[in-house]
Design a protein around this motif. Structure first.
Motif, PDB file in Angstrom:
ATOM      1  N   GLY A 171       0.746  -1.329   0.138  1.00  0.00           N
ATOM      2  CA  GLY A 171      -0.018   0.137   0.052  1.00  0.00           C
ATOM      3  C   GLY A 171       0.993   1.089  -0.109  1.00  0.00           C
ATOM      4  O   GLY A 171       1.870   1.377   0.594  1.00  0.00           O
ATOM      5  N   GLY A 172       0.484   2.304  -1.028  1.00  0.00           N
ATOM      6  CA  GLY A 172       1.066   3.614  -1.010  1.00  0.00           C
ATOM      7  C   GLY A 172       2.542   3.613  -1.516  1.00  0.00           C
ATOM      8  O   GLY A 172       2.889   2.674  -2.152  1.00  0.00           O
ATOM      9  N   TYR A 173       3.228   4.525  -1.107  1.00  0.00           N
ATOM     10  CA  TYR A 173       4.812   4.371  -1.378  1.00  0.00           C
ATOM     11  C   TYR A 173       5.051   4.411  -2.970  1.00  0.00           C
ATOM     12  O   TYR A 173       5.876   3.798  -3.344  1.00  0.00           O
ATOM     13  CB  TYR A 173       5.671   2.924  -0.813  1.00  0.00           C
ATOM     14  N   ASP A 174       4.402   5.180  -3.712  1.00  0.00           N
ATOM     15  CA  ASP A 174       4.367   5.234  -5.078  1.00  0.00           C
ATOM     16  C   ASP A 174       5.831   5.776  -5.610  1.00  0.00           C
ATOM     17  O   ASP A 174       6.249   5.306  -6.489  1.00  0.00           O
ATOM     18  CB  ASP A 174       3.122   6.293  -5.613  1.00  0.00           C
ATOM     19  N   SER A 175       6.409   6.667  -4.792  1.00  0.00           N
ATOM     20  CA  SER A 175       7.662   7.311  -5.349  1.00  0.00           C
ATOM     21  C   SER A 175       8.943   6.160  -4.784  1.00  0.00           C
ATOM     22  O   SER A 175       9.624   6.193  -5.758  1.00  0.00           O
ATOM     23  CB  SER A 175       7.992   8.618  -4.516  1.00  0.00           C
ATOM     24  N   VAL A 176       8.533   5.333  -3.902  1.00  0.00           N
ATOM     25  CA  VAL A 176       9.646   4.390  -3.631  1.00  0.00           C
ATOM     26  C   VAL A 176       9.624   3.353  -4.549  1.00  0.00           C
ATOM     27  O   VAL A 176      10.423   2.789  -5.206  1.00  0.00           O
ATOM     28  CB  VAL A 176       9.507   3.589  -2.199  1.00  0.00           C
TER      29      VAL A 176
ATOM     30  N   PRO B 177       8.244   5.815   7.315  1.00  0.00           N
ATOM     31  CA  PRO B 177       7.209   5.644   8.169  1.00  0.00           C
ATOM     32  C   PRO B 177       5.836   6.101   7.021  1.00  0.00           C
ATOM     33  O   PRO B 177       5.860   7.285   6.742  1.00  0.00           O
ATOM     34  CB  PRO B 177       7.190   6.156   9.725  1.00  0.00           C
ATOM     35  N   PRO B 178       5.153   5.088   7.048  1.00  0.00           N
ATOM     36  CA  PRO B 178       3.632   5.753   6.310  1.00  0.00           C
ATOM     37  C   PRO B 178       3.044   6.593   6.547  1.00  0.00           C
ATOM     38  O   PRO B 178       2.776   6.888   7.732  1.00  0.00           O
ATOM     39  CB  PRO B 178       2.845   4.483   6.350  1.00  0.00           C
ATOM     40  N   ASN B 179       2.843   8.020   5.616  1.00  0.00           N
ATOM     41  CA  ASN B 179       2.124   8.974   6.216  1.00  0.00           C
ATOM     42  C   ASN B 179       0.461   8.611   5.897  1.00  0.00           C
ATOM     43  O   ASN B 179       0.104   7.420   5.640  1.00  0.00           O
ATOM     44  CB  ASN B 179       2.574  10.270   5.006  1.00  0.00           C
ATOM     45  N   LYS B 180      -0.376   9.619   6.198  1.00  0.00           N
ATOM     46  CA  LYS B 180      -1.631   9.252   6.369  1.00  0.00           C
ATOM     47  C   LYS B 180      -2.227   8.523   5.267  1.00  0.00           C
ATOM     48  O   LYS B 180      -3.206   7.563   5.352  1.00  0.00           O
ATOM     49  CB  LYS B 180      -2.597  10.403   6.807  1.00  0.00           C
TER      50      LYS B 180
ATOM     51  N   ALA C 250      -6.827   5.555   9.591  1.00  0.00           N
ATOM     52  CA  ALA C 250      -5.538   6.439   9.234  1.00  0.00           C
ATOM     53  C   ALA C 250      -5.128   7.383   9.918  1.00  0.00           C
ATOM     54  O   ALA C 250      -4.050   7.615  10.260  1.00  0.00           O
ATOM     55  CB  ALA C 250      -5.699   6.596   7.934  1.00  0.00           C
ATOM     56  N   GLN C 251      -6.046   8.363  10.396  1.00  0.00           N
ATOM     57  CA  GLN C 251      -5.804   9.581  11.061  1.00  0.00           C
ATOM     58  C   GLN C 251      -5.288   9.150  12.389  1.00  0.00           C
ATOM     59  O   GLN C 251      -4.497   9.854  13.208  1.00  0.00           O
ATOM     60  CB  GLN C 251      -7.231  10.232  11.077  1.00  0.00           C
ATOM     61  N   LYS C 252      -6.133   8.109  12.942  1.00  0.00           N
ATOM     62  CA  LYS C 252      -5.511   7.737  14.366  1.00  0.00           C
ATOM     63  C   LYS C 252      -4.388   6.840  14.606  1.00  0.00           C
ATOM     64  O   LYS C 252      -4.126   6.442  15.717  1.00  0.00           O
ATOM     65  CB  LYS C 252      -7.011   6.818  14.834  1.00  0.00           C
ATOM     66  N   THR C 253      -3.775   6.520  13.388  1.00  0.00           N
ATOM     67  CA  THR C 253      -2.594   5.605  13.441  1.00  0.00           C
ATOM     68  C   THR C 253      -1.424   6.441  13.190  1.00  0.00           C
ATOM     69  O   THR C 253      -0.414   5.587  12.616  1.00  0.00           O
ATOM     70  CB  THR C 253      -3.118   4.653  12.794  1.00  0.00           C
ATOM     71  N   HIS C 254      -1.297   7.553  13.540  1.00  0.00           N
ATOM     72  CA  HIS C 254       0.026   8.392  13.460  1.00  0.00           C
ATOM     73  C   HIS C 254       1.171   7.591  13.876  1.00  0.00           C
ATOM     74  O   HIS C 254       1.005   6.990  15.057  1.00  0.00           O
ATOM     75  CB  HIS C 254      -0.215  10.001  14.178  1.00  0.00           C
ATOM     76  N   LEU C 255       2.083   7.411  13.542  1.00  0.00           N
ATOM     77  CA  LEU C 255       3.280   6.542  14.076  1.00  0.00           C
ATOM     78  C   LEU C 255       2.955   5.218  13.819  1.00  0.00           C
ATOM     79  O   LEU C 255       4.136   4.393  14.443  1.00  0.00           O
ATOM     80  CB  LEU C 255       3.941   7.069  15.182  1.00  0.00           C
ATOM     81  N   TYR C 256       2.301   4.557  13.307  1.00  0.00           N
ATOM     82  CA  TYR C 256       2.205   3.078  13.134  1.00  0.00           C
ATOM     83  C   TYR C 256       2.710   2.773  11.653  1.00  0.00           C
ATOM     84  O   TYR C 256       2.579   3.761  10.966  1.00  0.00           O
ATOM     85  CB  TYR C 256       0.487   2.779  12.876  1.00  0.00           C
TER      86      TYR C 256
END
Ligand SMILES: Nc1ncnc2c1ncn2[C@@H]1O[C@H](COP(=O)(O)OP(=O)(O)OP(=O)(O)O)[C@@H](O)[C@H]1O
Ligand SMILES: [Mg+2]
Length: 307
Positions: A30-35, A195-198, A223-229
């Motif tokens: 999930g995510g990490y398009d630039s990586v 670390p993943p952003n929101k 996603a909002q509640k999981t900052h630093l996860y």
């Protein structure tokens, strides 16, 4: 008195480089398009088109170091890259290589490179590289890892690039690696997995929620509640919520997997990162973007935990 070396009589039969078939694609991340894009350019394109690279005399990176906090998906990325390149995947941990027997570790490194070349296209992935190749200055007494590191470096130096064998490494603490590893022609490309952003947490959550009997889950709020996860924390969160739901389901309480299960799971799964970890990784990111050698690197720094 002459130094007595242990005889090389130990039969190295137990451990062999492990070849793996991987069934993952970038869609599982999930995510990490630039990586993903960086990985396509630095690894996948050269692996898929070796002749073009050779003809145009373009040098692809020989070794690529994936670095970042624990649980951010470095191993997942490595396995996926192998699949995306249809390459044989050798997942190497220090316990696969290290031996207390004289010369055995070095022989394993040599055999690994020979085998990887025979089974190309292949990816050799050194997981938790810092335990194989720590900074030699930080090792108080010469231990087996010093000569193992020398073998690794000489195998990498002697290795002809563009022959469809890519070397990947992963670490949480790149500032503790021996600087010689990061010189050109060795791990000459570093890819940071932050670390993943929101938005990324949302994508990761969606992947792990896929196929679960969810009902009215607000992924945006989660996603909002999981900052630093990290990705691994999010996987655990979904797993715990689903397990609790399943227990009730088996006990005949037929209800959908709703947001309340996730609220409860959030109490049990805390984020594995802290604010100071973000500062540590940002410091390193800035450092490595400025220079590829480790001179003046604060090698004593470390995150609050690492694998
Ligand atoms: N971007 C992501 N998308 C989907 N799942 C993810 C993602 N990142 C991590 N995960 C989940 O977390 C698990 C653990 O990730 P992984 O083992 O690759 O982390 P790592 O960076 O190698 O950690 P370590 O540094 O501790 O070795 C993965 O198997 C996957 O289920
Ligand atoms: Mg890992």
């Amino acid at each position: 008195m002459a130094l007595k070396l242990r005889k090389k009589t130990h039969k190295d039969t137990k451990r062999r480089p492990r070849k793996q078939i991987v069934d993952l694609t970038f869609q599982n991340i999930g995510g990490y398009d630039s990586v993903k894009q960086e990985i396509r350019d630095a690894i996948i394109m050269p692996m898929r088109h070796p002749l073009l690279y050779k003809k145009l005399n373009i040098r692809a990176p020989k070794g690529i170091l994936l670095w970042g906090a624990p649980g951010t998906g470095k191993t997942l990325f490595a396995r996926t890259i192998a699949r995306e390149c249809s390459a044989t995947f050798y997942h190497i941990r220090s316990s696969d290589i290290m031996s207390e027997w004289f010369g055995v570790s070095e022989r394993r490194v040599r055999q690994l490179f020979v085998k990887a070349a025979k089974t190309k296209p292949s990816i050799v992935f050194f997981d938790e590289l810092e335990s194989l190749a720590p900074n030699r200055q930080a090792i108080m007494i010469e231990d087996a890892r010093t000569s193992l590191l020398s073998s690794l470096l000489s195998e990498m130096d002697g290795f002809v690039p563009l022959n469809q064998v890519t070397i990947l490494g992963s670490t949480n603490i790149p500032n503790r690696l021996d600087p010689a590893l990061l010189r050109p022609g060795r791990f000459d490309k570093m890819i940071y997995i932050p670390p993943p952003n929101k938005a990324e947490r949302k994508e990761i959550l969606k992947i792990h929620l896929n196929g679960k009997p969810i009902d009215e889950i607000d992924v945006d709020i989660l996603a909002q509640k999981t900052h630093l996860y990290t990705g691994a924390d999010l996987e655990l969160l979904v797993n715990n919520a689903t397990t609790n739901w399943l227990k009730k389901f088996i006990a005949n309480k037929k209800e959908p997997l709703s947001m309340s299960y996730f609220e409860k799971a959030l109490d049990g799964v805390r984020p594995s990162l802290r604010g100071e970890d973000l500062r540590y990784y940002e410091y390193l990111r800035n450092y490595f973007e400025r220079s590829s050698s480790s001179t003046n690197m604060k090698s004593e720094l470390s995150p609050t935990y690492y694998g």
